[in-house]
Every structure is written in structure tokens, then in C-alpha cells.
Design a protein around this motif. Structure first.
Motif, mmCIF file in Angstrom:
data_model
loop_
_atom_site.group_PDB
_atom_site.id
_atom_site.type_symbol
_atom_site.label_atom_id
_atom_site.label_comp_id
_atom_site.label_asym_id
_atom_site.label_seq_id
_atom_site.Cartn_x
_atom_site.Cartn_y
_atom_site.Cartn_z
ATOM 1 N N TYR B 338 0.844 -1.202 0.000
ATOM 2 C CA TYR B 338 0.000 0.000 0.000
ATOM 3 C C TYR B 338 0.878 1.250 0.000
ATOM 4 O O TYR B 338 0.692 2.174 -0.790
ATOM 5 C CB TYR B 338 -0.923 -0.046 1.225
ATOM 6 N N ASN B 339 1.882 1.243 0.912
ATOM 7 C CA ASN B 339 2.782 2.406 1.022
ATOM 8 C C ASN B 339 3.550 2.642 -0.285
ATOM 9 O O ASN B 339 3.786 3.789 -0.676
ATOM 10 C CB ASN B 339 3.765 2.219 2.167
ATOM 11 N N GLU B 340 3.954 1.555 -0.915
ATOM 12 C CA GLU B 340 4.672 1.688 -2.197
ATOM 13 C C GLU B 340 3.813 2.375 -3.240
ATOM 14 O O GLU B 340 4.261 3.267 -3.972
ATOM 15 C CB GLU B 340 5.080 0.303 -2.704
ATOM 16 N N LEU B 341 2.553 1.946 -3.275
ATOM 17 C CA LEU B 341 1.619 2.544 -4.245
ATOM 18 C C LEU B 341 1.401 4.028 -3.936
ATOM 19 O O LEU B 341 1.384 4.875 -4.835
ATOM 20 C CB LEU B 341 0.283 1.777 -4.212
ATOM 21 N N VAL B 342 1.241 4.337 -2.636
ATOM 22 C CA VAL B 342 1.049 5.732 -2.221
ATOM 23 C C VAL B 342 2.252 6.568 -2.663
ATOM 24 O O VAL B 342 2.105 7.660 -3.226
ATOM 25 C CB VAL B 342 0.850 5.818 -0.683
ATOM 26 N N ALA B 343 3.454 6.013 -2.409
ATOM 27 C CA ALA B 343 4.670 6.751 -2.764
ATOM 28 C C ALA B 343 4.748 6.977 -4.264
ATOM 29 O O ALA B 343 5.221 8.019 -4.731
ATOM 30 C CB ALA B 343 5.892 5.979 -2.274
ATOM 31 N N GLU B 344 4.231 6.010 -5.024
ATOM 32 C CA GLU B 344 4.293 6.125 -6.483
ATOM 33 C C GLU B 344 3.248 7.131 -6.999
ATOM 34 O O GLU B 344 3.555 7.984 -7.838
ATOM 35 C CB GLU B 344 4.021 4.733 -7.080
ATOM 36 N N LEU B 345 2.013 7.026 -6.446
ATOM 37 C CA LEU B 345 0.928 7.877 -6.941
ATOM 38 C C LEU B 345 0.978 9.301 -6.394
ATOM 39 O O LEU B 345 0.611 10.236 -7.075
ATOM 40 C CB LEU B 345 -0.431 7.254 -6.602
ATOM 41 N N PHE B 346 1.379 9.395 -5.130
ATOM 42 C CA PHE B 346 1.393 10.741 -4.511
ATOM 43 C C PHE B 346 2.780 11.051 -3.977
ATOM 44 O O PHE B 346 2.991 11.063 -2.756
ATOM 45 C CB PHE B 346 0.375 10.805 -3.349
ATOM 46 N N PRO B 347 3.729 11.274 -4.843
ATOM 47 C CA PRO B 347 5.079 11.523 -4.340
ATOM 48 C C PRO B 347 5.098 12.769 -3.455
ATOM 49 O O PRO B 347 4.454 13.763 -3.771
ATOM 50 C CB PRO B 347 5.929 11.712 -5.604
ATOM 51 N N GLY B 348 5.789 12.668 -2.352
ATOM 52 C CA GLY B 348 5.897 13.790 -1.428
ATOM 53 C C GLY B 348 4.705 13.920 -0.487
ATOM 54 O O GLY B 348 4.686 14.782 0.382
ATOM 55 N N ASN B 349 3.714 13.053 -0.656
ATOM 56 C CA ASN B 349 2.532 13.131 0.207
ATOM 57 C C ASN B 349 2.684 12.166 1.390
ATOM 58 O O ASN B 349 2.137 11.075 1.415
ATOM 59 C CB ASN B 349 1.299 12.763 -0.632
ATOM 60 N N GLN B 350 3.453 12.625 2.386
ATOM 61 C CA GLN B 350 3.839 11.746 3.488
ATOM 62 C C GLN B 350 2.668 11.306 4.368
ATOM 63 O O GLN B 350 2.671 10.195 4.892
ATOM 64 C CB GLN B 350 4.877 12.458 4.381
ATOM 65 N N GLU B 351 1.660 12.195 4.532
ATOM 66 C CA GLU B 351 0.623 11.853 5.516
ATOM 67 C C GLU B 351 -0.257 10.668 5.097
ATOM 68 O O GLU B 351 -0.924 10.068 5.926
ATOM 69 C CB GLU B 351 -0.241 13.084 5.879
#
Lengths: 116, 393
Positions: B338-351
Motif C-alpha cells: 500500500y505504502n509503495e503505491l502511495v509513494a508512487e501515486l502521490f510523491p511527497g505526500n507523506q501523511e
């Protein structure tokens, strides 16, 4: 012959002093030399000699080397530098002790010595 | 007289048979006896007769005395070294434990370290040496064993306390068993073995009362669960989070219903739904395994109705150390994906990232795990909601 209680407290001193004066010695030789020097007045028993020799060896006061004589092994003991220091301390302590005992047991009432 | 090999073998065998085990001593005695025979035996005398006559001068009762005396002399020094080690380690461990406890109460740093060091010193050096010294004392065998039993319990209790302070597993087991055995095993043993002796009668009674008081207090302090107030507030927070998560879920469903493509075409939405459902099934599985109830019932139950909220043993088996689809391992895999996908789709969106390292899933109780799982669900649906809201704008 002196009682074993008297000898027990001085056995380490006797052994170390003998080894210091005579170089390497083995158990039987030590008992014989003590007998000889004291005109049979002090006889070190084997039951006291060997445990003390083992202790002195463990404490590093003496070191041992073995020599095979036929089917048996003889262990020669020599005093170490540490043992030489110890023996001087022990002899001094013993002389002091004798002086104190002399006074305590009133052999020679020496008031000047007691006041010292 | 010159000794033959047979004579020498005879002497050596005899020395060994009479209990001289130390090889060095065997050699000493063998040479000594040989010297006596060679130098002192009269001409023409029978060797065996002479040997029989000289042997008594080596001992009072039997030859073994020499070996015992040697051992005594050799261990005598250790005995004193041991006594001083006991004293020093005792004082240091008492000092460390006391200061550690004060530090702990004041929430100052270093408390845990002090307690651990003090406890380890106490349980691994002080008490074992006390046991060894006890066996060297001139006490009766019964006393030695009774005290040893007490000392072993003290070791287990001390280790249990260290484990507890550090939240390591099996702490409760060690603490509970040692105090139970102390109260119901050691104290009666101590009492009945000493009360009949007139010289120890008074002290025995006093000591027993003191030990009962200490043991009892320890027992009372082992209420190892969170207090009722804390438990209720955890339940309330859990329920609150559950309700709000469900509300956001419903809101998300409304958004998905607006446009079918939201669901089919977005990987984030799919991933969020998957993780949410995965956590739901893990929660139900954990409740079902702990309370031994059917999975379907576990899905409906509220936290305040779960019996095993404070359980950690079955949790460790079915969650922490397991590798099935409901295990911590499986959950971590899902969260990483999930985190990998988040990092890919929303780069820089840490929260939007799930801070998995800050979640406490190990060495804890069921209610804490369930609460944190709900927290992750809440984060997932919230992120999903803001994403969907942005899409529909």
C-alpha cells in the motif's frame, strides 16, 4: 617434638625458606632436611606437606618441574621471585611474633621492649 | 632397597584405591613412599609388611584426608573471594535497583538500564553465589535445600521483573509462578523445617510473617492488566473510531456510486479497499481465535464484549509468530505494498503513508492490537475519501 598445631602455622614459612636456601627440592627431601636441621624436633607430616605445596604452587609462590625416575615421577619445587618476597615478609612477621610471644608469656620481662 | 616395577605399581594402585584422585598428588605420594622404602626400610624386611607399617604416618583416619586437605586449601581462597563478591554484588545490585526504581518513578532517563543491570547482577551473580556458599556452610542438608529453593525462586522472580520492565515475553509467567511457589511452597517449608528448633523458633515466626507480607504485596502488585478505567477508555476510543471509520466508508461508497469509473479505473481505491478488508478479516480472526468463537460472530462483536482483551499468549501464537494470511507478517506485506503505491501515486505526500514502525503490534495485548488496526483502517479510508473527493470536484 613440637605439636602439629604449632608447626601448622609456620609450615609455609619453613617450606619457602628451605627452598630459598637450597634451590630445588622434592617432598621427601624437604621432610628429611627439616628433621635434620631441627634434630628431629620438627617433623613435617606428609598430610600437611603436600596440601601446602599444592597451595603454594597455585599461589605462584613456588613452581614445579617433574622428572621421571623409572616408573615414577618426582616433582621438584623451586621458589619463585614472588615466593622470595613472601618468605622475607613471613620470616620478619614470625620474628616479630616470637618477640611478642616472649613478652606475652613472660619469659623475659622486658618493660622497655613492651613500651616500644 | 631398590623397588621393583611391581612394587611401584602396587603402591600406585593402593594410593588410588584409597581415594587419591588428583594425579599430581598421586605422583607426590608415590615418590614419597618410594623414598621412604628406599631409605628407611631395614635390610631383609618384607616390603608389604614395611609398607603397612609406614602408611599410618600419612593420615589420622585414612589417606583420603590429604586429598581433602588439598582441596580445602585450594578452595579456601576462593571461598573468601566468593564472600566478598557476594557482598559487593549485593550492595551494587541493591543500589542499582533502588536508584532505578526512583528514576522510574520520576520518569528520568536510565531507569530501565539501572533496573536491568541491578536485577541481572542480583539474579545471575549474587543469588547463585549465595547458593554455592550455602552448600559450603555447616548447616543441615534440609536447610541447604530449602534455602536453595528460595534462592532459585528469587532468581526467577528477579528475571521476571526485568522481563516485565522491558515488556519481554514470559515475564508474567516467571513472576506469577515464582511468587506463588514462594508463598505456598517456600514459606511453609521454611516454617516447618525450623519451627521445632528452640533456637530458631522466634525468628522463624517473625521471618514467616515478613515473608508472607512481602509475598502478598508482590501478589497484589501483579494485577497485570490495565485498570478498568483504562480498559473502558480504550473500548470507548475503539468504538468511536469504528463508528467514524464506517461513516467515512459509507461516504466513500456514495462517491464510488457517483461514477463507476472511480472504482474500476483507480488503483489507489482498489488498494485501499483491499487493505481495509484485510484488516477487518484479521481483526475478526484474532477475536475468534482468542475468545474461541465462530468467525461470523467475531465480526459482529464490540470490543467491550471480547473476553480476551488482555490476552497476549494466543495473540503471540496466532498473530506475531504465525505466517498465515491473518498474521502480522501478512499484514506488514499488505501495508508495505500500500505504502509503495502511495509513494508512487502521490510523491511527497507523506501523511498518506502508514507509519508501520510506529505501530505497536508485538509484545502487547489484544485490545491494543485491535485499536491500532482500527487506526490503520481509519487512515486508509480517510486518505481514500480525500482522494475521491478531489476526483469528483
Amino acid at each position: 617434638m613440637y605439636s602439629s598445631e604449632l608447626i601448622k602455622g609456620t609450615l609455609k614459612t619453613i617450606i619457602l625458606k628451605l627452598l630459598k636456601n637450597n634451590g630445588k627440592m622434592y617432598g621427601y627431601e624437604i621432610t628429611q632436611r627439616v628433621k635434620e636441621l631441627t634434630n628431629n624436633k620438627i617433623q613435617i607430616t606428609e598430610g600437611a606437606l603436600y596440601p601446602t605445596l599444592h597451595l603454594l604452587e597455585k599461589e605462584g609462590e613456588v613452581e614445579a618441574e617433574t622428572e621421571t625416575i623409572g616408573k615414577r615421577v618426582r616433582k621438584y619445587y623451586t621458589i619463585t621471585p614472588k615466593g622470595k618476597v613472601t618468605v622475607d615478609l613471613k620470616v620478619n612477621e614470625f620474628v616479630d611474633f616470637m618477640n611478642t610471644m616472649k613478652f606475652l608469656l613472660d619469659f623475659e620481662l622486658d618493660v622497655g621492649h613492651a613500651a616500644k | 632397597m631398590q623397588l621393583s616395577d611391581e612394587h611401584i605399581a602396587f603402591i600406585l594402585d593402593d594410593i588410588k584405591a584409597k581415594g587419591i584422585v588428583i594425579e599430581d598428588l598421586q605422583n607426590n605420594l608415590l615418590d614419597h613412599i618410594c623414598c621412604i622404602v628406599e631409605n628407611e626400610m631395614p635390610e631383609g624386611e618384607d616390603f608389604y609388611k614395611f609398607y603397612g607399617c609406614i602408611m599410618p604416618r600419612f593420615f589420622k583416619k585414612d589417606l583420603k584426608e590429604i586429598e581433602e586437605e588439598t582441596n580445602n586449601l585450594l578452595t579456601f581462597k576462593n571461598y573468601y573471594a566468593m564472600k566478598s563478591t557476594v557482598k559487593i554484588s549485593g550492595i551494587i545490585s541493591a543500589f542499582l535497583i533502588l536508584s532505578g526504581s526512583i528514576f522510574k518513578t520520576m520518569h528520568w532517563p536510565g531507569a530501565g538500564f539501572m533496573i536491568m543491570l541491578g536485577g541481572l547482577l542480583f539474579s545471575l551473580i549474587f543469588v547463585p553465589l549465595m547458593i554455592v556458599l550455602k552448600f559450603k556452610d555447616d548447616e543441615t542438608t534440609t536447610d541447604k535445600w530449602v534455602f536453595t529453593f528460595g534462592f532459585v525462586l528469587a532468581i526467577v522472580a528477579a528475571l521476571g521483573i526485568i522481563f516485565k520492565v522491558f515488556h519481554w515475553p514470559y515475564a508474567n509467567f516467571g513472576m506469577r509462578w515464582s511468587v506463588t511457589l514462594f508463598l505456598f511452597g517456600y514459606i511453609p517449608l521454611y516454617y516447618f523445617t525450623r519451627i521445632r528448633r528452640p533456637e530458631t523458633k522466634f525468628n522463624t515466626t517473625i521471618n514467616m510473617v515478613l515473608m508472607m507480607a512481602c509475598g502478598g504485596m508482590m501478589y497484589a502488585l501483579f494485577n497485570l492488566h490495565p485498570s478498568t478505567g483504562v480498559q473502558e477508555s480504550v473500548n470507548a476510543s475503539y468504538d468511536f473510531m469504528q463508528q467514524h471509520t464506517i461513516q467515512v466508508c459509507k461516504a466513500n461508497e456514495v462517491l464510488y456510486a457517483k461514477k463507476a469509473s472511480y472504482l474500476t479505473s483507480n488503483r489507489f481505491g482498489q488498494s485501499s479497499i483491499n487493505l481495509y478488508q484485510k484488516i477487518d478479516s484479521i481483526k475478526a480472526f484474532l477475536i475468534a481465535s482468542t475468545d474461541k468463537i465462530p468467525l461470523e460472530k467475531a465480526k459482529q462483536i464490540s470490543l467491550s464484549d471480547v473476553q480476551g482483551v488482555n490476552d497476549n499468549a494466543s495473540l503471540r501464537n496466532v498473530f506475531e509468530n504465525s505466517s498465515n494470511e491473518f498474521s502480522l507478517q501478512a499484514l506488514e506485506r499488505e501495508i508495505y505494498a500500500y505504502n509503495e503505491l502511495v509513494a508512487e501515486l502521490f510523491p511527497g505526500n507523506q501523511e498518506k503513508l502508514i507509519a508501520i514502525n510506529q505501530l505497536q503490534f508485538r509484545n502487547t495485548i489484544l485490545s491494543v492490537v485491535l485499536y491500532q488496526l482500527s487506526q490503520v483502517q481509519w487512515q486508509v479510508v480517510s486518505s481514500e475519501n480525500s482522494y475521491l473527493a478531489a476526483l469528483s470536484d
